[in-house]
Design a protein around this motif. Structure first.
Motif, PDB file in Angstrom:
ATOM      1  N   PRO A 167       0.835  -1.206   0.000  1.00 28.15           N
ATOM      2  CA  PRO A 167       0.000   0.000   0.000  1.00 28.15           C
ATOM      3  C   PRO A 167       0.870   1.256   0.000  1.00 28.15           C
ATOM      4  O   PRO A 167       1.960   1.260   0.560  1.00 28.15           O
ATOM      5  CB  PRO A 167      -0.818  -0.131   1.289  1.00 28.15           C
ATOM      6  N   MET A 168       0.386   2.287  -0.660  1.00 24.97           N
ATOM      7  CA  MET A 168       1.170   3.512  -0.830  1.00 24.97           C
ATOM      8  C   MET A 168       0.360   4.736  -0.459  1.00 24.97           C
ATOM      9  O   MET A 168      -0.850   4.677  -0.256  1.00 24.97           O
ATOM     10  CB  MET A 168       1.592   3.667  -2.303  1.00 24.97           C
ATOM     11  N   SER A 169       1.065   5.868  -0.443  1.00 26.72           N
ATOM     12  CA  SER A 169       0.410   7.166  -0.292  1.00 26.72           C
ATOM     13  C   SER A 169      -0.208   7.555  -1.628  1.00 26.72           C
ATOM     14  O   SER A 169       0.116   6.981  -2.681  1.00 26.72           O
ATOM     15  CB  SER A 169       1.434   8.224   0.116  1.00 26.72           C
ATOM     16  N   VAL A 170      -1.064   8.559  -1.615  1.00 23.99           N
ATOM     17  CA  VAL A 170      -1.684   9.033  -2.849  1.00 23.99           C
ATOM     18  C   VAL A 170      -0.621   9.535  -3.816  1.00 23.99           C
ATOM     19  O   VAL A 170      -0.684   9.281  -5.030  1.00 23.99           O
ATOM     20  CB  VAL A 170      -2.714  10.145  -2.551  1.00 23.99           C
ATOM     21  N   GLU A 171       0.384  10.235  -3.294  1.00 25.02           N
ATOM     22  CA  GLU A 171       1.441  10.766  -4.157  1.00 25.02           C
ATOM     23  C   GLU A 171       2.199   9.655  -4.867  1.00 25.02           C
ATOM     24  O   GLU A 171       2.533   9.769  -6.054  1.00 25.02           O
ATOM     25  CB  GLU A 171       2.398  11.635  -3.336  1.00 25.02           C
ATOM     26  N   ASP A 172       2.492   8.564  -4.161  1.00 26.07           N
ATOM     27  CA  ASP A 172       3.185   7.441  -4.791  1.00 26.07           C
ATOM     28  C   ASP A 172       2.292   6.733  -5.803  1.00 26.07           C
ATOM     29  O   ASP A 172       2.759   6.287  -6.853  1.00 26.07           O
ATOM     30  CB  ASP A 172       3.689   6.462  -3.735  1.00 26.07           C
ATOM     31  N   PHE A 173       1.011   6.646  -5.486  1.00 26.83           N
ATOM     32  CA  PHE A 173       0.084   6.054  -6.452  1.00 26.83           C
ATOM     33  C   PHE A 173       0.013   6.895  -7.729  1.00 26.83           C
ATOM     34  O   PHE A 173      -0.147   6.359  -8.829  1.00 26.83           O
ATOM     35  CB  PHE A 173      -1.312   5.892  -5.855  1.00 26.83           C
ATOM     36  N   LYS A 174       0.131   8.209  -7.601  1.00 24.90           N
ATOM     37  CA  LYS A 174       0.139   9.071  -8.780  1.00 24.90           C
ATOM     38  C   LYS A 174       1.348   8.761  -9.662  1.00 24.90           C
ATOM     39  O   LYS A 174       1.258   8.764 -10.895  1.00 24.90           O
ATOM     40  CB  LYS A 174       0.139  10.541  -8.365  1.00 24.90           C
ATOM     41  N   LYS A 175       2.484   8.491  -9.031  1.00 27.81           N
ATOM     42  CA  LYS A 175       3.683   8.107  -9.785  1.00 27.81           C
ATOM     43  C   LYS A 175       3.449   6.784 -10.511  1.00 27.81           C
ATOM     44  O   LYS A 175       3.867   6.609 -11.657  1.00 27.81           O
ATOM     45  CB  LYS A 175       4.882   7.979  -8.847  1.00 27.81           C
ATOM     46  N   LEU A 212      -6.109  -2.123   3.868  1.00 26.87           N
ATOM     47  CA  LEU A 212      -7.472  -2.247   3.356  1.00 26.87           C
ATOM     48  C   LEU A 212      -7.884  -1.027   2.535  1.00 26.87           C
ATOM     49  O   LEU A 212      -8.626  -1.153   1.560  1.00 26.87           O
ATOM     50  CB  LEU A 212      -8.447  -2.457   4.520  1.00 26.87           C
ATOM     51  N   THR A 213      -7.415   0.147   2.915  1.00 29.80           N
ATOM     52  CA  THR A 213      -7.824   1.388   2.241  1.00 29.80           C
ATOM     53  C   THR A 213      -6.878   1.784   1.112  1.00 29.80           C
ATOM     54  O   THR A 213      -7.038   2.859   0.517  1.00 29.80           O
ATOM     55  CB  THR A 213      -7.917   2.546   3.252  1.00 29.80           C
ATOM     56  N   ALA A 214      -5.915   0.936   0.778  1.00 29.46           N
ATOM     57  CA  ALA A 214      -4.952   1.263  -0.277  1.00 29.46           C
ATOM     58  C   ALA A 214      -5.644   1.528  -1.615  1.00 29.46           C
ATOM     59  O   ALA A 214      -5.273   2.453  -2.351  1.00 29.46           O
ATOM     60  CB  ALA A 214      -3.940   0.132  -0.426  1.00 29.46           C
ATOM     61  N   ILE A 215      -6.647   0.737  -1.935  1.00 29.05           N
ATOM     62  CA  ILE A 215      -7.303   0.872  -3.233  1.00 29.05           C
ATOM     63  C   ILE A 215      -7.998   2.225  -3.353  1.00 29.05           C
ATOM     64  O   ILE A 215      -8.015   2.835  -4.428  1.00 29.05           O
ATOM     65  CB  ILE A 215      -8.304  -0.274  -3.455  1.00 29.05           C
ATOM     66  N   GLU A 216      -8.540   2.724  -2.263  1.00 30.48           N
ATOM     67  CA  GLU A 216      -9.191   4.031  -2.303  1.00 30.48           C
ATOM     68  C   GLU A 216      -8.177   5.141  -2.569  1.00 30.48           C
ATOM     69  O   GLU A 216      -8.467   6.109  -3.282  1.00 30.48           O
ATOM     70  CB  GLU A 216      -9.963   4.275  -1.014  1.00 30.48           C
ATOM     71  N   ARG A 217      -6.974   5.011  -2.017  1.00 30.90           N
ATOM     72  CA  ARG A 217      -5.927   5.997  -2.323  1.00 30.90           C
ATOM     73  C   ARG A 217      -5.492   5.878  -3.781  1.00 30.90           C
ATOM     74  O   ARG A 217      -5.190   6.876  -4.439  1.00 30.90           O
ATOM     75  CB  ARG A 217      -4.732   5.812  -1.381  1.00 30.90           C
ATOM     76  N   ALA A 218      -5.487   4.640  -4.293  1.00 33.02           N
ATOM     77  CA  ALA A 218      -5.164   4.444  -5.705  1.00 33.02           C
ATOM     78  C   ALA A 218      -6.196   5.141  -6.590  1.00 33.02           C
ATOM     79  O   ALA A 218      -5.845   5.786  -7.587  1.00 33.02           O
ATOM     80  CB  ALA A 218      -5.102   2.946  -6.023  1.00 33.02           C
ATOM     81  N   PHE A 219      -7.474   5.041  -6.225  1.00 32.74           N
ATOM     82  CA  PHE A 219      -8.533   5.703  -6.984  1.00 32.74           C
ATOM     83  C   PHE A 219      -8.371   7.214  -6.928  1.00 32.74           C
ATOM     84  O   PHE A 219      -8.560   7.907  -7.931  1.00 32.74           O
ATOM     85  CB  PHE A 219      -9.908   5.292  -6.447  1.00 32.74           C
ATOM     86  N   GLU A 220      -8.014   7.727  -5.765  1.00 35.58           N
ATOM     87  CA  GLU A 220      -7.790   9.166  -5.624  1.00 35.58           C
ATOM     88  C   GLU A 220      -6.665   9.625  -6.544  1.00 35.58           C
ATOM     89  O   GLU A 220      -6.673  10.760  -7.041  1.00 35.58           O
ATOM     90  CB  GLU A 220      -7.446   9.493  -4.165  1.00 35.58           C
ATOM     91  N   ALA A 221      -5.725   8.729  -6.800  1.00 32.91           N
ATOM     92  CA  ALA A 221      -4.585   9.054  -7.663  1.00 32.91           C
ATOM     93  C   ALA A 221      -4.876   8.833  -9.139  1.00 32.91           C
ATOM     94  O   ALA A 221      -4.037   9.140  -9.990  1.00 32.91           O
ATOM     95  CB  ALA A 221      -3.379   8.221  -7.243  1.00 32.91           C
ATOM     96  N   GLY A 222      -6.043   8.280  -9.457  1.00 33.74           N
ATOM     97  CA  GLY A 222      -6.413   8.095 -10.854  1.00 33.74           C
ATOM     98  C   GLY A 222      -6.314   6.680 -11.373  1.00 33.74           C
ATOM     99  O   GLY A 222      -6.600   6.418 -12.547  1.00 33.74           O
ATOM    100  N   ILE A 223      -5.896   5.733 -10.535  1.00 36.65           N
ATOM    101  CA  ILE A 223      -5.854   4.323 -10.937  1.00 36.65           C
ATOM    102  C   ILE A 223      -7.239   3.731 -10.712  1.00 36.65           C
ATOM    103  O   ILE A 223      -7.737   3.709  -9.590  1.00 36.65           O
ATOM    104  CB  ILE A 223      -4.797   3.548 -10.123  1.00 36.65           C
ATOM    105  N   ASP A 224      -7.877   3.241 -11.769  1.00 33.53           N
ATOM    106  CA  ASP A 224      -9.276   2.817 -11.632  1.00 33.53           C
ATOM    107  C   ASP A 224      -9.496   1.329 -11.892  1.00 33.53           C
ATOM    108  O   ASP A 224     -10.635   0.877 -11.974  1.00 33.53           O
ATOM    109  CB  ASP A 224     -10.193   3.643 -12.531  1.00 33.53           C
ATOM    110  N   ASP A 225      -8.428   0.562 -12.052  1.00 34.02           N
ATOM    111  CA  ASP A 225      -8.547  -0.891 -12.172  1.00 34.02           C
ATOM    112  C   ASP A 225      -7.816  -1.539 -11.005  1.00 34.02           C
ATOM    113  O   ASP A 225      -6.620  -1.275 -10.803  1.00 34.02           O
ATOM    114  CB  ASP A 225      -7.912  -1.380 -13.485  1.00 34.02           C
ATOM    115  N   PHE A 226      -8.508  -2.387 -10.260  1.00 31.56           N
ATOM    116  CA  PHE A 226      -7.861  -3.001  -9.102  1.00 31.56           C
ATOM    117  C   PHE A 226      -8.194  -4.481  -9.019  1.00 31.56           C
ATOM    118  O   PHE A 226      -9.210  -4.950  -9.525  1.00 31.56           O
ATOM    119  CB  PHE A 226      -8.262  -2.289  -7.811  1.00 31.56           C
ATOM    120  N   GLY A 227      -7.294  -5.209  -8.374  1.00 29.03           N
ATOM    121  CA  GLY A 227      -7.489  -6.628  -8.131  1.00 29.03           C
ATOM    122  C   GLY A 227      -7.323  -6.936  -6.656  1.00 29.03           C
ATOM    123  O   GLY A 227      -6.450  -6.362  -5.995  1.00 29.03           O
ATOM    124  N   ILE A 228      -8.174  -7.815  -6.128  1.00 24.69           N
ATOM    125  CA  ILE A 228      -8.116  -8.166  -4.709  1.00 24.69           C
ATOM    126  C   ILE A 228      -8.137  -9.689  -4.546  1.00 24.69           C
ATOM    127  O   ILE A 228      -8.224 -10.426  -5.526  1.00 24.69           O
ATOM    128  CB  ILE A 228      -9.295  -7.542  -3.917  1.00 24.69           C
TER     129      ILE A 228
END
Length: 457
Positions: A167-175, A212-228
């Motif tokens: 799991p990452m921060s929003v800034e890292d997910f943006k990268k 658990l909340t990593a995917i929501e930060r990914a969405f905030e960063a613009g990543i809209d495809d996820f796998g769980i």
């Protein structure tokens, strides 16, 4: 942080308890309802998870086959994992990469070594990879991942890189988003909080809520495809499957996007593991039920099966609802160029090569696919969900699967695989109803034979 609104254990246990009381007629009605391909509620899924009767299980399996065929057809998407590092600061008892494992040969690949691994994977015929690494902030930080992704895209004809990472921060997910990844994949391992705490003795991974909340930060960063997914065997599978579905429902209701994929890894032995045995063993019959319940409840999602499973079982599950498989997998950094079994994350069971796997897939009447078109045509997130939920995704997938398989046959396949593959392509062409699409597919097949590559709709 309180995440009980996402995973409500009390509600899960209540659903499972009530599910035990369902009559045979109720169960059959749920199984029949699922064939409409609009999914099931958590209550209905809980009822199906409690089914033990063999005749009811056969009905469940039959519906899973029907739904998979209606949504995805007979296509099987194929990929390979690429491990860039096995260095990790977490001490997860079930994992060979855990920090307390002194037997493991530790290694983090350089950018040049990662490219060499990707080229070795490409030379077997793969076009999709899943980038995986241990969780060490000093070794496998965001720049390690994005540099790897960029180098592969630049130097290798791998067309889509999905990423399984911490799991990452929003800034890292943006990268990560800017690097051009496909799906971001992250497993909760087990959704049962007390078991999660026991299994993760040390490291950043101990933080259940942040993971658990990593995917929501990914969405905030613009990543809209996820796998769980959950690592099956750590806790009662009925709880973890229903919790996975609860997580899926939460994301779908909040973002209009459910999981692009759900993985079904079963716990396997690993060198230096902190577990002497599987806490909650799962039989093959139960495993089939798990896959079927996922297919009925979230019919639009891709179900991923890894080489953890034995070859014979993998072959059987191709018809049961699985839509993506890994093939020719190595679970250690550098594994495609050298064999270092003391560096692996877990033991694999299916050691067949990609070429051998393609023959099996064809023999069973399935169409191998190396398609990456949706990612590059912006059919992701809500756009993909609309197509998949309405069973229209096959309009793109069918011709694209044919084209990518043809490319593999021309460039990489053995003579035996080419023979089986060409027969399969001829059969699949007859399934394309749209006359214009069929004509254009035939034209593009000829262009591939003449040397062109990477043609897609």
């Amino acid at each position: 942080m309180n995440t009980n609104h996402i995973i409500n254990e009390e509600k899960i246990n209540k659903y499972l308890e009530v599910g035990k009381k369902a009559s045979k007629e109720e169960i059959l009605a749920i199984i029949e309802k699922a064939r409409d391909c609009y999914g099931l509620s958590l209550k209905e899924a809980a009822i199906l998870l409690q089914v033990e009767d063999k005749s009811l299980l056969e009905s469940l399996f039959d519906s899973a086959r029907f739904i998979k065929d209606k949504i995805y057809g007979n296509r099987i998407v194929i990929f390979a994992p690429l491990y860039t590092s096995n260095e990790c600061t977490n001490n997860c008892l079930y994992c060979g990469f855990r920090s307390a494992n002194k037997e493991l040969h530790r290694r983090t690949l350089s950018k040049e070594e990662i490219v060499a691994e990707a080229k070795a994977i490409e030379n077997t015929g793969h076009k999709r990879v899943l980038l995986v690494c241990g969780e060490d902030p000093k070794k496998t930080h965001i720049d390690h991942i994005t540099d790897a992704v960029g180098a592969i895209y630049e130097d290798v004809d791998i067309r889509r890189i999905n990423v399984n990472a911490a799991p990452m921060s929003v800034e890292d997910f943006k990268k990560l988003k800017r690097a051009g990844i496909g799906t971001f994949q992250i497993f909760q391992e087990t959704y049962h909080r007390e078991t999660y705490k026991k299994m993760h003795e040390a490291g950043f991974k101990r933080d259940y809520d942040y993971r658990l909340t990593a995917i929501e930060r990914a969405f905030e960063a613009g990543i809209d495809d996820f796998g769980i997914g959950a690592l099956l065997g750590l806790y009662d599978y009925k709880f973890d499957v229903l919790a996975t579905l609860m997580h899926s429902e939460y994301m779908d209701e909040k973002y209009n996007v459910g999981p692009h994929t759900i993985s079904v890894p079963r716990l396997r032995p690993a060198l230096g593991s902190g577990l002497s045995e599987t806490p909650y063993p799962i039989s093959d019959l139960e495993f089939k039920k798990i896959i079927s319940v996922y297919r009925l409840t979230v019919p639009y999602t891709g179900i991923i099966l890894s080489t953890r499973e034995a070859a014979s079982l993998r072959d059987e599950l191709l018809s049961l609802g699985v839509s993506q498989i890994s093939a020719g997998s190595k679970t250690n950094p550098g594994g495609y160029e050298e064999d270092d079994r003391e560096a692996t994350q877990f033991q694999t069971s299916d050691e067949r090569s990609l070429d051998e796997m393609l023959q099996v897939v064809c023999e069973q009447g399935h169409l191998p696919s190396f398609c990456t078109a949706c990612y590059r045509a912006n059919r992701t997130g809500e756009a993909f969900m609309e197509l998949a939920k309405d069973a229209h995704i096959h309009e793109f997938c069918q011709p694209n699967a044919i084209l990518t398989f043809k490319e593999n046959l021309v460039q990489f396949a053995s003579l035996k695989t080419k023979e089986k593959g060409e027969k399969m392509i001829q059969k699949e062409l007859e399934k394309i109803d749209d006359k214009k699409v069929k004509e254009e597919t035939l034209k593009r097949l000829k262009r591939i034979e003449d040397g062109e590559r990477d043609l897609y709709f």
